[in-house]
Design a protein around this motif. Structure first.
Motif, PDB file in Angstrom:
ATOM      1  N   ARG A  16       0.846  -1.192   0.000  1.00 38.74           N
ATOM      2  CA  ARG A  16       0.000   0.000   0.000  1.00 38.74           C
ATOM      3  C   ARG A  16       0.887   1.250   0.000  1.00 38.74           C
ATOM      4  O   ARG A  16       1.972   1.240   0.567  1.00 38.74           O
ATOM      5  N   MET A  17       0.394   2.290  -0.631  1.00 38.12           N
ATOM      6  CA  MET A  17       1.162   3.519  -0.747  1.00 38.12           C
ATOM      7  C   MET A  17       0.385   4.670  -0.110  1.00 38.12           C
ATOM      8  O   MET A  17      -0.837   4.600   0.070  1.00 38.12           O
ATOM      9  N   GLN A  18       1.120   5.733   0.219  1.00 38.28           N
ATOM     10  CA  GLN A  18       0.428   6.976   0.568  1.00 38.28           C
ATOM     11  C   GLN A  18       1.100   8.108  -0.183  1.00 38.28           C
ATOM     12  O   GLN A  18       2.251   7.973  -0.607  1.00 38.28           O
ATOM     13  N   LEU A  19       0.383   9.217  -0.359  1.00 33.48           N
ATOM     14  CA  LEU A  19       0.943  10.299  -1.162  1.00 33.48           C
ATOM     15  C   LEU A  19       1.803  11.208  -0.303  1.00 33.48           C
ATOM     16  O   LEU A  19       1.397  11.654   0.765  1.00 33.48           O
ATOM     17  N   GLY A  20       3.014  11.470  -0.786  1.00 29.75           N
ATOM     18  CA  GLY A  20       3.929  12.339  -0.065  1.00 29.75           C
ATOM     19  C   GLY A  20       3.960  13.737  -0.677  1.00 29.75           C
ATOM     20  O   GLY A  20       2.940  14.245  -1.152  1.00 29.75           O
ATOM     21  N   GLU A  21       5.142  14.335  -0.700  1.00 29.41           N
ATOM     22  CA  GLU A  21       5.313  15.695  -1.229  1.00 29.41           C
ATOM     23  C   GLU A  21       5.198  15.686  -2.759  1.00 29.41           C
ATOM     24  O   GLU A  21       5.511  14.688  -3.393  1.00 29.41           O
ATOM     25  N   PRO A  22       4.773  16.817  -3.339  1.00 31.62           N
ATOM     26  CA  PRO A  22       4.730  16.889  -4.810  1.00 31.62           C
ATOM     27  C   PRO A  22       6.135  16.717  -5.395  1.00 31.62           C
ATOM     28  O   PRO A  22       7.093  17.244  -4.845  1.00 31.62           O
ATOM     29  N   ASP A  23       6.235  15.944  -6.509  1.00 28.18           N
ATOM     30  CA  ASP A  23       7.544  15.730  -7.138  1.00 28.18           C
ATOM     31  C   ASP A  23       7.761  16.737  -8.263  1.00 28.18           C
ATOM     32  O   ASP A  23       7.012  17.715  -8.391  1.00 28.18           O
TER      33      ASP A  23
END
Ligand SMILES: Cc1cc2nc3c(=O)[nH]c(=O)nc-3n(C[C@H](O)[C@H](O)[C@H](O)COP(=O)(O)OP(=O)(O)OC[C@H]3O[C@@H](n4cnc5c(N)ncnc54)[C@H](O)[C@@H]3O)c2cc1C
Ligand SMILES: Cc1cc2nc3c(=O)[nH]c(=O)nc-3n(C[C@H](O)[C@H](O)[C@H](O)COP(=O)(O)OP(=O)(O)OC[C@H]3O[C@@H](n4cnc5c(N)ncnc54)[C@H](O)[C@@H]3O)c2cc1C
Ligand code: SF4
Ligand code: SF4
Ligand code: FES
Lengths: 280, 493
Positions: B378-385
């Motif tokens: 499972r993933m979560q969204l981090g900082e904008p790339d």
């Protein structure tokens, strides 16, 4: 539409076709293949270029009738036409003067692709050995033709019905053990034979090329069906091959991927058999 | 035709007309077209919504600048032939673009009505007019006088076909060279029948052929001939390369070569080009299991998922065993999905399930190297790339196994690999894309142009057509200029 100039039966399960394809003949080189499609509902079948004649404008293919598509192809006669015939595909074999002799191992229908490579190597000045192996005498073809383009031809069959009674790796080992540098080895035939040839060559440190007949669709690098693993990298047999350094091939992947459609192939064969029994 | 004269307010009060669709339960079992198209009455009513804006913002949103206001006006006046003719001034393949253009982010995104209510359904109207035209037109082929110049076009996708058609209209003699056994590029091998019937593609190709373009199939550039040979041995004056971006990208995870793992291109080619959905009548097999995972969430992934669903449906009919499941596995969230909203909706209606914020890490196999599952995290969204999108980060300890038997990789494609063998001297990017002057498609090799996906990487049908058009205009100008130069030279002999 491509016309079949000549059709021959070479062995009980192997046919030869000479196709009128001047443009492909003009460009063809040893080691390359074509993809053909008999008619609208047929598969695209990859076949190695067994011979080509630039003056006559012809390309020769030799195929084993193993499944539905190749059996249907075998029903065509001289004068019939093939709907699609694309090539020459793949990278040509590296033909040059190798230091020392070269050895080409041809297993079964692998005799076909080995022939133009042997001829070109001989023309380039190499001393050429060809080891030709098959299950039995009736499956051997082009013996005279091959004899004419190599320096020494060694025949062997599994049952001893022609030539020596042994598998191809036996004479291969003997040649490698003899005190003469081996410039290069080719092994072309069933995957399992190629794998064992590579094993045989390994301790002798001779370079070996094999020709991988992966399952293919387009033959232009667009689908990835033909992917193989060489030196830990994914490569596409249709555009990066079909010849690869045999010592770096992951044979488990090659052997497994050939069976991708075995269930469907059997199903198609059953339907074909039913239809053909009701015809006769 | 009744004369209608509506006020702006009245026009704006008409709601946008929905497109009739095939019932999702039924269509999940067939390959017939999903969107059924407007009838004349609905098309006329939708056309009434257009405000005929003076500054035509909609046209700015169209990569080939279709004169949208004018064709809608002609349609409103009931002159369908004229409407078709107006579209074709700028767009050679309107029955295709009307179906597959991402209109919501192009022409319709700029429509004045789009700002307040919902945009005029420009794409649907374009499709309606184009379909009418395919059925009714006696197309009068208007061509400039023959110039005696020969142009070779490599690849018969939308870029190549558009370039070829425009050059033929200018009076040049054009030959198209295609590697596959059918012309159309992705339109024929990739986009499925239920979204773009192949009959439409064949009719559009036939139109290009009627313009005098000669199409050579089974001709692989880089193998049978090179660009150099076309120019210097075969007597072509110019070459356009539209070889597309078909090379599939695979994930570098264990099990990627297992039996049951396809690239989306292989899966779609077997079904569309080789008509695998009619196996065993057609010989090419496609093995589809009962639990299919499609990795990626672009248009290609939606097509693969919806094809997989239909293949299951076809095989399941009459057998009635376990209900097949098709999952789209995507490492970001719903907001980041790159596919068109309409395609996602259609897929969901048909029963495709979405596993967002999920990333495969391994494909599990049995002793025969056949897929038995896919290990995911499972993933979560981090900082904008760099791309401005929030990059997904793994959630530690969230591993689980999806019990799949088929995996389809739809992670994008790169320039077709034979492009470099076809034109070794033409400058390319490290990823293999041909470098051109974007305004006219010129490569650094004199006499060689390129356009479409092979230049931009995987993009859209209409942008490929736009590139084909720009190159055609430049090739035409260049050929005429060359002629002038030559006539100034003293005659040899
Ligand atoms: C580059 C290349 C060169 C080849 N050269 C020759 C040749 O010279 N002579 C020859 O007899 N055979 C050659 N083959 C193999 C030949 O293409 C297959 O035997 C043929 O496609 C089998 O079709 P079928 O329907 O009759 O058999 P099927 O019932 O479909 O299959 C029988 C066997 O052929 C393999 N096979 C099936 N489809 C393909 C496919 N599209 N591509 C490759 N293998 C497949 C299967 O794994 C199976 O082992 C070559 C294959 C490749 C890739
Ligand atoms: C499954 C899928 C769905 C898509 N859905 C949409 C959509 O809904 N809307 C949209 O706008 N876009 C969509 N796209 C993208 C769109 O199809 C492409 O951007 C467009 O087709 C690119 O056109 P092209 O002419 O540049 O290349 P292509 O369409 O790729 O055509 C290239 C042609 O060149 C041929 N070729 C390649 N190498 C050679 C060679 N060496 N010699 C001869 N011929 C060669 C190929 O066989 C092919 O026919 C989709 C793409 C895919 C794969
Ligand atoms: S071609 Fe595409 S973007 Fe242009 S008007 Fe038509 S649907 Fe809109
Ligand atoms: S912006 Fe919309 S309303 Fe205005 S002319 Fe274009 S389609 Fe018609
Ligand atoms: S056969 Fe499709 S990529 Fe090689």
């Amino acid at each position: 539409m491509f016309k079949i100039i000549e059709k021959q039966s070479l062995t009980p399960n192997t046919d030869l076709m000479i196709i009128d394809a001047p443009e492909i003949a003009r460009k063809a080189a040893p080691g390359q293949f074509v993809i053909l499609r008999k008619d609208e509902t047929c598969e695209r079948i990859p076949l190695t270029i067994a011979d080509f004649d630039r003056e006559q404008g012809t390309v020769t293919v030799i195929f084993q009738k193993v499944g539905k598509s190749t059996r249907e192809l075998g029903e065509l006669k001289s004068g019939d036409v093939i709907r699609n015939f694309v090539g020459p595909l793949g990278k040509p074999s590296t033909i040059k003067m190798y230091g020392g002799r070269v050895i080409l191992v041809a297993g079964g229908v692998g005799i076909a692709p080995v022939y133009p490579i042997a001829r070109a190597l001989k023309d380039a000045g190499n001393y050429v050995y060809v080891i030709m192996g098959a299950r039995s005498a009736d499956l051997i073809f082009w013996e005279d033709k091959m004899n004419a383009v190599c320096d020494e031809l060694i025949l062997c069959t599994d049952d001893g019905s022609r030539g020596r009674k042994c598998v191809v790796t036996e004479p291969l080992t003997e040649l490698l053990e003899a005190p003469w540098i081996t410039g290069h080895v080719w092994a072309i035939g069933p995957a399992i034979m190629m794998k064992f040839c590579c094993k045989t060559v390994e301790p002798f440190d001779a370079p070996i090329d094999v020709s991988l007949d992966s399952i293919m669709v387009d033959g232009t690098g667009m689908c990835g069906a033909c992917r193989v693993e060489v030196d830990g990298q994914m490569r596409f047999a249709c555009v990066d091959g079909p010849e690869f350094d045999g010592s770096k091939v992951n044979w488990d992947v090659v052997l497994a991927r050939k069976k991708v459609f075995s269930q469907e192939e059997q199903e198609a064969m059953q339907v074909w058999n039913r239809e053909h029994q009701s015809e006769h | 035709m009744t004369e209608v004269n509506l006020t702006v307010k009245e026009r704006m009060s008409i709601p946008r007309h929905e497109m009739p669709l095939q019932n999702p339960v039924v269509r999940a079992h067939n390959f017939s077209e999903v969107a059924l198209g407007y009838d004349l009455e609905t098309a006329m009513a939708e056309a009434e919504r257009c405000l005929q804006c003076k500054n035509t913002p909609c046209i700015q949103g169209c990569p080939v600048q279709v004169p949208i206001n004018r064709f809608i006006m002609a349609l409103r006046a009931g002159d369908l032939a004229k409407a078709a003719q107006i579209i074709k001034e700028k767009n050679n393949l309107p029955a295709v673009s009307g179906r597959v253009c991402p209109q919501e982010s192009q022409c319709e995104s700029r429509c004045t009505l789009g700002l307040k209510g919902r945009a005029v359904a420009i794409g649907r109207l374009e499709r309606f007019v184009a379909d009418w035209d395919l059925q009714h037109s006696q197309d009068q082929i208007e061509k400039a006088p023959a110039t005696g110049k020969r142009v070779a076009v490599i690849g018969s996708g939308p870029a190549g076909l558009t370039c070829a058609a425009d050059l033929a209209r200018q009076g040049h003699s054009v030959e198209v060279f295609e590697a596959l056994h059918e012309p159309g590029g992705v339109l024929i091998y990739g986009i499925p029948e239920f979204r773009l019937p192949k009959e439409i593609v064949r009719k559009e190709v036939a139109y290009v052929e009627r313009l005098g373009v000669k199409v050579h199939l089974d001709c692989v550039a880089g193998k049978l001939y090179t660009v150099d040979e076309l120019l210097h041995e075969q007597g072509f004056d110019a070459v356009f390369m539209g070889t597309g971006a078909g090379l599939p990208v695979f994930m570098n995870i264990p099990g990627i070569n297992a039996i049951g793992v396809y690239s989306a291109n292989e899966f779609l080619t077997r079904i569309n080009l080789m008509k695998g959905f009619r196996f065993p009548e057609y010989d090419t097999p496609v093995h589809v299991g009962k639990f299919i995972a499609v990795v990626g969430a672009g248009n290609v992934a939606m097509d693969a998922a919806r094809c997989a669903l239909r293949m299951c449906g076809l095989h399941q009919d009459g057998k009635g065993s376990q209900k097949p499941e098709v999952h789209v596995v995507y490492r970001r969230s719903r907001e980041e999905v790159p596919a068109r909203a309409e395609e996602v909706e259609h897929a969901e209606d048909e029963g495709v399930q979405f596993d967002f914020l999920t990333n495969p890490v391994e494909i599990l196999v049995n002793v025969s190297n056949v897929v038995t599952g896919m290990r995911c995290v499972r993933m979560q969204l981090g900082e904008p790339d760099a791309s401005g999108r929030r990059s997904p980060v793994e959630i530690p300890g969230s591993e689980f196994v999806l019990p799949v038997d088929t995996v389809i990789m739809a992670l994008g494609t790169r320039a077709n690999p034979l492009t470099s063998e076809a034109a070794p001297a033409v400058e390319r990017s490290p990823r293999g894309n041909i470098l051109v002057d974007a305004s006219n498609g010129r490569t650094d090799e004199p006499g060689v142009w390129a356009g479409g996906d092979v230049v931009t990487g995987a993009a859209t049908v209409i942008s490929a057509m736009g590139a084909g058009k720009r190159a055609a205009a430049d090739i035409d100008a260049w050929l005429r200029e060359k002629d002038k130069d030559n006539s100034r030279l003293p005659l040899a002999v």
